[in-house]
Enzyme design. Structure first.
Site, PDB file in Angstrom:
ATOM      1  CG  ASP A   1       5.623 -48.423  33.253  1.00 37.22           C
ATOM      2  OD1 ASP A   1       6.517 -47.590  33.474  1.00 37.22           O
ATOM      3  OD2 ASP A   1       5.315 -48.782  32.106  1.00 37.22           O
ATOM      4  CB  SER A   2       4.149 -44.165  32.457  1.00 37.77           C
ATOM      5  OG  SER A   2       5.017 -44.902  31.608  1.00 37.77           O
TER       6      SER A   2
ATOM      7  CE1 TYR B   1       3.136 -41.128  34.694  1.00 36.36           C
ATOM      8  CE2 TYR B   1       4.706 -42.318  36.042  1.00 36.36           C
ATOM      9  CZ  TYR B   1       3.424 -41.896  35.815  1.00 36.36           C
ATOM     10  OH  TYR B   1       2.426 -42.237  36.708  1.00 36.36           O
ATOM     11  N   GLY B   2       8.253 -39.880  30.550  1.00 36.56           N
ATOM     12  CA  GLY B   2       9.656 -39.610  30.270  1.00 36.56           C
ATOM     13  C   GLY B   2       9.983 -38.279  29.653  1.00 36.56           C
TER      14      GLY B   2
ATOM     15  CB  CYS C   1       8.313 -46.690  35.762  1.00 35.58           C
ATOM     16  SG  CYS C   1       8.384 -45.190  34.760  1.00 35.58           S
TER      17      CYS C   1
ATOM     18  CD  GLU D   1       2.159 -47.560  26.777  1.00 39.10           C
ATOM     19  OE1 GLU D   1       0.916 -47.564  26.783  1.00 39.10           O
ATOM     20  OE2 GLU D   1       2.838 -48.042  27.705  1.00 39.10           O
TER      21      GLU D   1
ATOM     22  CB  CYS E   1      13.154 -47.001  29.289  1.00 39.21           C
ATOM     23  SG  CYS E   1      11.376 -46.794  29.001  1.00 39.21           S
ATOM     24  CB  THR E   2      10.238 -50.900  32.476  1.00 40.72           C
ATOM     25  OG1 THR E   2       9.305 -49.809  32.524  1.00 40.72           O
ATOM     26  CG2 THR E   2      11.084 -50.917  33.719  1.00 40.72           C
ATOM     27  CG  HIS E   3       7.550 -48.576  27.776  1.00 44.11           C
ATOM     28  ND1 HIS E   3       7.473 -47.957  28.995  1.00 44.11           N
ATOM     29  CD2 HIS E   3       6.282 -48.604  27.274  1.00 44.11           C
ATOM     30  CE1 HIS E   3       6.211 -47.605  29.226  1.00 44.11           C
ATOM     31  NE2 HIS E   3       5.470 -47.986  28.196  1.00 44.11           N
TER      32      HIS E   3
HETATM   33  N1  DGL Z   1       8.564 -47.179  31.385  1.00 44.64           N
HETATM   34  C1  DGL Z   1       9.094 -45.918  31.750  1.00 44.64           C
HETATM   35  C2  DGL Z   1      10.537 -46.033  32.180  1.00 44.64           C
HETATM   36  O1  DGL Z   1      10.984 -47.107  32.551  1.00 44.64           O
HETATM   37  C3  DGL Z   1       9.002 -44.733  30.823  1.00 44.64           C
HETATM   38  C4  DGL Z   1       7.950 -44.574  29.820  1.00 44.64           C
HETATM   39  C5  DGL Z   1       7.399 -43.173  29.736  1.00 44.64           C
HETATM   40  O2  DGL Z   1       8.040 -42.278  29.176  1.00 44.64           O
HETATM   41  O3  DGL Z   1       6.301 -43.015  30.282  1.00 44.64           O
HETATM   42  O4  DGL Z   1      11.245 -45.076  32.172  1.00 44.64           O
END
Ligand code: DGL
Length: 286
Positions: free
Chosen positions: A18-19, A50-51, A81, A160, A192-194
């Site tokens: 993941d990021s 990343y998003g 992710c 985060e 989104c996994t966050h």
């Molecule tokens: N955890 C990432 C996802 O599932 C995104 C987080 C990010 O923007 O880095 O999309």
């Protein structure tokens, strides 16, 4: 009959990427469902988020992280992710056809099946919404249903920071979801996994009439099925180990691990640094 190749496979770790800390929502499910498996988790926190990045850039990072995991001898990679999956899943399968990948796609299918109002909400990152994968999921599964989308980068920042229940977190969630609630959604897909780390706060803000669709348990089940199909489930009866790598700051990662998965998990965690050298990730010292 003995299958030496598969026996060797079974003892290898699963790679999870993941990021940042979002993939821990998937790791948590993997640990619950497949406790004997060793896991190598990579958080590319040097590049988070990343998003909000261009898709090609996220693809380059994701391929670099996957190469690192392959060098560590993983038997399967879970791209934990949605953004990295949207940007790179097809490419990874092309580049490494011998290795199985389990990726994330927004769980539009169960939401479209279960909606009563005919309106579903999907929250994810901007880059996830731009990918082909998202368009294909909506095209396949959301016929006859209205899909309301919203990018919520603030939720990534909150997870985060390990800040999932504060008044500020509630405020950010309320603000982001307001247009979706006004549109009459009764299903909300966490794309989104966050976001599963904010699930309680999200549910408190939506009220009980909105069903939150969290794909993490299904993703872990899919990883188990893939391994089983290859005869590569670890048969050990002792708990597997997890090694965490971050391209950010290991101390910071450990602190957030504590906030999200508990102090006990953080105290025992093996957290190691990695660094980018060009487009390659390398184990770094201290
Ligand atoms: N955890 C990432 C996802 O599932 C995104 C987080 C990010 O923007 O880095 O999309």
């Amino acid at each position: 009959m003995d299958q030496p190749g598969n026996i060797a496979d079974a003892a290898r770790p699963i790679g999870v990427l993941d990021s940042g800390v979002g993939g821990l929502s998937i790791l948590r499910e993997l640990r619950a469902q497949l406790p004997a498996e060793d896991v190598i988790y990579v958080a590319d926190q040097a590049h988070i988020p990343y998003g909000t990045r261009p898709i090609e850039q996220v693809r380059t990072f994701t391929v670099g992280v996957a190469r690192f995991l392959i060098e560590q001898g993983v038997k399967l990679i879970v791209v934990a992710c949605n953004t990295a999956s949207a940007a790179a899943l097809y490419r990874l399968r092309e580049l490494f056809p011998q290795l199985p990948f389990v990726g994330m796609e927004p769980a539009v299918k169960p939401a479209a099946r279960d909606t009563r109002t005919g309106v579903i909400g999907v929250i994810a990152t901007e880059t996830t919404f731009q990918g082909e994968l998202y368009a294909s999921v909506v095209g396949r599964f959301a016929q006859g249903v209205r899909v309301e989308t919203r990018a919520c980068p603030e939720f990534v920042r909150l997870a985060e920071a390990g800040d999932t229940q504060s008044p500020q977190a509630h405020q950010a969630v309320r603000q982001c979801l307001q247009p979706l609630l006004a549109a009459g959604i009764d299903q909300l897909v966490l794309g989104c996994t966050h976001f599963p780390f904010l699930k309680e706060t999200i549910q408190a803000e939506t009220g009980p009439d909105v069903t939150i669709v969290d794909p993490s348990p299904a993703v872990a089940r899919q990883a188990g099925r893939v391994l089983e199909g290859r005869g590569a489930l670890n048969p050990a009866d002792v708990p597997g180990r997890v090694i965490y790598y971050t391209s950010g700051q290991p101390d910071r990662f450990r602190a957030v691990l504590g906030a999200l998965l508990g102090a006990e998990c953080a105290a025992a965690a093996d957290v190691r640094p990695v660094a980018w050298v060009g487009e390659t990730l390398r184990a770094a010292s201290g």
